[in-house]
Design an enzyme around this catalytic site. Structure first.
Site, short mmCIF file in Angstrom:
data_model
loop_
_atom_site.label_atom_id
_atom_site.label_comp_id
_atom_site.label_asym_id
_atom_site.label_seq_id
_atom_site.Cartn_x
_atom_site.Cartn_y
_atom_site.Cartn_z
N ASP A 89 0.82 -1.23 0.00
CA ASP A 89 0.00 0.00 0.00
C ASP A 89 0.84 1.26 0.00
O ASP A 89 0.43 2.29 0.54
CB ASP A 89 -0.95 0.06 1.23
CG ASP A 89 -1.74 -1.22 1.39
OD1 ASP A 89 -2.19 -1.76 0.37
OD2 ASP A 89 -1.89 -1.68 2.54
N GLU A 90 2.01 1.20 -0.59
CA GLU A 90 2.90 2.37 -0.60
C GLU A 90 2.50 3.40 -1.65
O GLU A 90 2.99 4.53 -1.64
CB GLU A 90 4.36 1.95 -0.86
CG GLU A 90 4.96 1.04 0.21
CD GLU A 90 4.80 -0.44 -0.12
OE1 GLU A 90 4.00 -0.76 -1.03
OE2 GLU A 90 5.47 -1.26 0.53
N LYS B 256 2.19 2.13 -5.09
CA LYS B 256 2.82 1.61 -6.32
C LYS B 256 1.90 1.78 -7.53
O LYS B 256 2.37 2.04 -8.64
CB LYS B 256 3.16 0.11 -6.16
CG LYS B 256 4.15 -0.17 -5.05
CD LYS B 256 4.35 -1.65 -4.85
CE LYS B 256 3.13 -2.37 -4.33
NZ LYS B 256 2.71 -2.00 -2.98
N LYS C 84 -0.23 4.13 -8.25
CA LYS C 84 -0.16 5.48 -8.81
C LYS C 84 1.12 5.66 -9.63
O LYS C 84 1.11 6.21 -10.72
CB LYS C 84 -0.21 6.53 -7.69
CG LYS C 84 0.22 7.87 -8.21
CD LYS C 84 0.16 9.02 -7.28
CE LYS C 84 0.97 10.14 -7.94
NZ LYS C 84 0.64 11.46 -7.48
N ASN D 215 -5.22 -10.66 -3.72
CA ASN D 215 -5.31 -10.45 -2.28
C ASN D 215 -4.94 -9.05 -1.84
O ASN D 215 -5.01 -8.72 -0.67
CB ASN D 215 -4.41 -11.46 -1.54
CG ASN D 215 -2.99 -11.46 -2.05
OD1 ASN D 215 -2.75 -11.24 -3.23
ND2 ASN D 215 -2.04 -11.69 -1.18
N GLY E 132 -4.68 -4.71 -3.41
CA GLY E 132 -5.16 -3.89 -4.53
C GLY E 132 -4.34 -2.64 -4.71
O GLY E 132 -3.64 -2.20 -3.80
N HIS E 133 -4.39 -2.11 -5.90
CA HIS E 133 -3.76 -0.82 -6.18
C HIS E 133 -4.87 0.17 -6.47
O HIS E 133 -5.78 -0.14 -7.22
CB HIS E 133 -2.91 -0.89 -7.45
CG HIS E 133 -1.80 -1.88 -7.37
ND1 HIS E 133 -0.77 -1.78 -6.47
CD2 HIS E 133 -1.55 -2.98 -8.10
CE1 HIS E 133 0.06 -2.78 -6.66
NE2 HIS E 133 -0.39 -3.53 -7.62
N THR F 191 -6.32 -12.79 3.95
CA THR F 191 -7.48 -12.23 3.25
C THR F 191 -8.37 -13.36 2.71
O THR F 191 -9.36 -13.10 2.06
CB THR F 191 -7.04 -11.33 2.07
OG1 THR F 191 -6.20 -12.11 1.21
CG2 THR F 191 -6.29 -10.11 2.54
N THR G 55 -9.74 -5.30 1.18
CA THR G 55 -10.51 -5.79 2.33
C THR G 55 -11.34 -4.70 2.98
O THR G 55 -12.27 -5.00 3.73
CB THR G 55 -9.52 -6.30 3.40
OG1 THR G 55 -8.63 -5.22 3.72
CG2 THR G 55 -8.72 -7.47 2.91
P1 GDP Z 1 -0.38 0.18 -3.75
O1 GDP Z 1 -0.96 -1.16 -3.47
O2 GDP Z 1 1.07 0.28 -3.38
O3 GDP Z 1 -0.64 0.64 -5.13
O4 GDP Z 1 -1.09 1.21 -2.76
P2 GDP Z 1 -2.66 1.46 -2.53
O5 GDP Z 1 -3.24 1.97 -3.76
O6 GDP Z 1 -3.28 0.30 -1.87
O7 GDP Z 1 -2.60 2.58 -1.40
C1 GDP Z 1 -2.05 3.83 -1.61
C2 GDP Z 1 -3.11 4.88 -1.27
O8 GDP Z 1 -2.50 6.16 -1.27
C3 GDP Z 1 -4.21 4.98 -2.31
O9 GDP Z 1 -5.39 5.37 -1.68
C4 GDP Z 1 -3.70 6.09 -3.25
O10 GDP Z 1 -4.76 6.73 -3.95
C5 GDP Z 1 -3.09 7.00 -2.27
N1 GDP Z 1 -1.98 7.83 -2.75
C6 GDP Z 1 -0.93 7.51 -3.56
N2 GDP Z 1 -0.08 8.56 -3.63
C7 GDP Z 1 -0.60 9.54 -2.83
C8 GDP Z 1 -0.16 10.85 -2.48
O11 GDP Z 1 0.90 11.32 -2.86
N3 GDP Z 1 -0.96 11.55 -1.61
C9 GDP Z 1 -2.13 11.06 -1.11
N4 GDP Z 1 -2.83 11.81 -0.29
N5 GDP Z 1 -2.56 9.82 -1.43
C10 GDP Z 1 -1.80 9.08 -2.28
#
Ligand code: GDP
Length: 430
Positions: free
Chosen positions: A12-13, A15, A17, A37, A39-40, A127, A304
């Site tokens: 959830d970092e 990635k 985006k 299991n 999501g992005h 999950t 989840t």
């Molecule tokens: P991933 O699995 O690594 O892709 O991460 P997730 O999508 O599960 O979680 C990242 C969350 O941070 C999501 O809700 C994104 O929309 C949000 N996000 C990503 N970059 C930024 C940012 O720079 N600022 C803010 N406020 N939210 C961000």
């Protein structure tokens, strides 16, 4: 050339985006491990999407998206996901499903759920997507590859062999009903038709793309801490979350990987269960506030909906996370989230048995670690949407410099919001 986009932490970092953003100037995006299991979240001009199986290049018509051989493919979930994005007006993505990927079967999900039930209070907080049984079966060589769907005798044979083991387990360990091979076989044949147009030789495609000088992104799921070898075992996932495994799971040669972009948030978050070590955790009201303000809609799991645990930036874990990924660049996301704080803490050491260290330890020692914090001043203003790094408040830039010095990897991108264009670029000081 190949660029891997991977997580430095617990997942959830952000990635999704970064991949979506880099996909604009890339030709191929490959998912190389994991399943549905996690999501992005991707927010672009077409809306807000939570992708679980589809690669994050799905929104660009010029990108070929590949579900690599390393992925645990839940066909039903993939078909539903494809339908949900086309229902929202996105053209059907260019997609290749590797014929070497293996199928996540209904019995994997059942086994996952039954096992969590059996473990009761000692459960891993899975999950229940079937990931652990899936990878166990793959390495026990009773998995079923996508290509097997097109060879019916072989499919039935492999299904029968797998069920011989599963049914003993289901009936005698879990006291649940046995499954019928014929019924499962018919379900698989129906699902096969739904993915037939996408199944192909991903390995050949990728190698040809490399010969033609195309740009390929490898999209990781979860992060370093969740790797079963180098993470916080056993509170890990069951596939390798490291860029190194991208070479296997996406079938690219290791020598082709030129960039490893490690993504980390400006604070910590983890969707794991409360029994997991999470050293820099922020509890109570302060934690609730960060959780509410985090990400784009608060820190709640994309798959989840579970509230994520949140904490201060953990430089000890992130330094290790970037090291084991082999980070060539770091993308720092969610800096905008911290604008409300007077002071911001950073975990710069772990105290274990009375000694302070900045070396990330093995799990039994990690369980005993207490955070050692350094406190920095906040910038107390809203930087959401900023596109020019130099125009950020000095305290925000100092905070980024401090993180970079402690993680020992160059921060080149600093994200200022969840949208594709909310990004600043920085010249690293390392
Ligand atoms: P991933 O699995 O690594 O892709 O991460 P997730 O999508 O599960 O979680 C990242 C969350 O941070 C999501 O809700 C994104 O929309 C949000 N996000 C990503 N970059 C930024 C940012 O720079 N600022 C803010 N406020 N939210 C961000």
């Amino acid at each position: 050339m190949v660029k891997a986009i991977v997580g430095a932490n617990w997942g959830d970092e952000g990635k999704g985006k970064i991949t979506d953003m880099l996909a604009e100037s890339s030709d191929v995006v490959i998912r190389f491990q994991g399943g549905a299991n996690a999501g992005h979240t991707i927010i672009n001009d077409r809306g807000r999407f939570a992708l679980h199986t589809l690669p994050s290049g799905a929104f660009y018509p010029h990108v070929t998206n590949i579900i690599g051989n390393g992925v645990a493919l839940d066909i039903r979930k993939l078909v539903d996901e494809l339908r949900s994005i086309t229902d929202q007006g996105v053209p059907a993505p260019n997609l290749i499903i590797s014929e070497r990927a293996q199928l996540l079967m209904p019995y994997h999900k059942l086994q996952d759920a039954y096992e969590e039930e059996r473990l009761g209070g000692k459960a891993f907080g899975s999950t229940k997507s079937g990931i652990a049984p899936f990878y166990s079966d793959k390495y026990a060589k009773i998995g079923i590859q996508v290509c097997d769907l097109f060879h019916e005798d072989r499919l039935m044979e492999r299904l029968t062999a797998a069920l011989a083991i599963k049914n003993v387990l289901f009936q005698h360990l879990y006291h649940k009903p046995a499954l019928d091979a014929q019924e499962l076989f018919q379900q698989l044949l129906a699902l096969r038709e739904e993915i037939r147009p996408y199944v192909g030789d991903a390995v050949g495609f990728v190698h040809q793309a490399l010969k033609e000088g195309k740009t390929i992104l490898l999209e990781g799921q979860l992060g370093s801490m969740k790797d079963p070898d180098l993470g916080i075992f056993p509170m890990t996932t069951s596939s390798h979350t490291l860029a190194g495994f991208g070479c296997v799971g996406a079938a690219v040669p290791p020598t082709a990987v030129e960039d490893v972009i490690c993504v980390t948030k400006a604070y910590s978050s983890s969707v794991g269960s409360h029994t997991e070590p999470f050293v820099s955790e922020l509890l109570g009201e302060a934690g609730d506030e960060l959780r509410r303000r985090g990400g784009d809609k608060g820190e709640f799991g994309a798959t989840t909906g579970r509230p994520r645990r949140v904490g201060w930036f953990d430089a000890v874990a992130t330094k290790y996370g970037c090291m084991v990924q082999g980070a060539t660049k770091v993308a720092l996301t969610c800096l905008d989230v911290l604008g409300y704080l007077d002071e911001i803490k950073v975990c710069t050491g772990y105290e274990i048995d009375g000694k302070v260290t900045d070396v990330f330890p093995v799990t039994p020692l990690l369980m005993k670690a207490k955070p050692v914090f350094t406190t920095l001043p906040g910038w107390k203003c809203d930087i959401r949407g900023c596109k020019d790094y130099e125009s950020l408040p000095q305290q925000a830039k100092d905070y980024v410099d401090f993180l970079e010095a402690h993680i020992g990897a160059p921060i080149t991108m600093v994200s200022s919001g969840p949208k594709r264009e909310e990004m600043t670029y920085r010249t690293p000081k390392l």
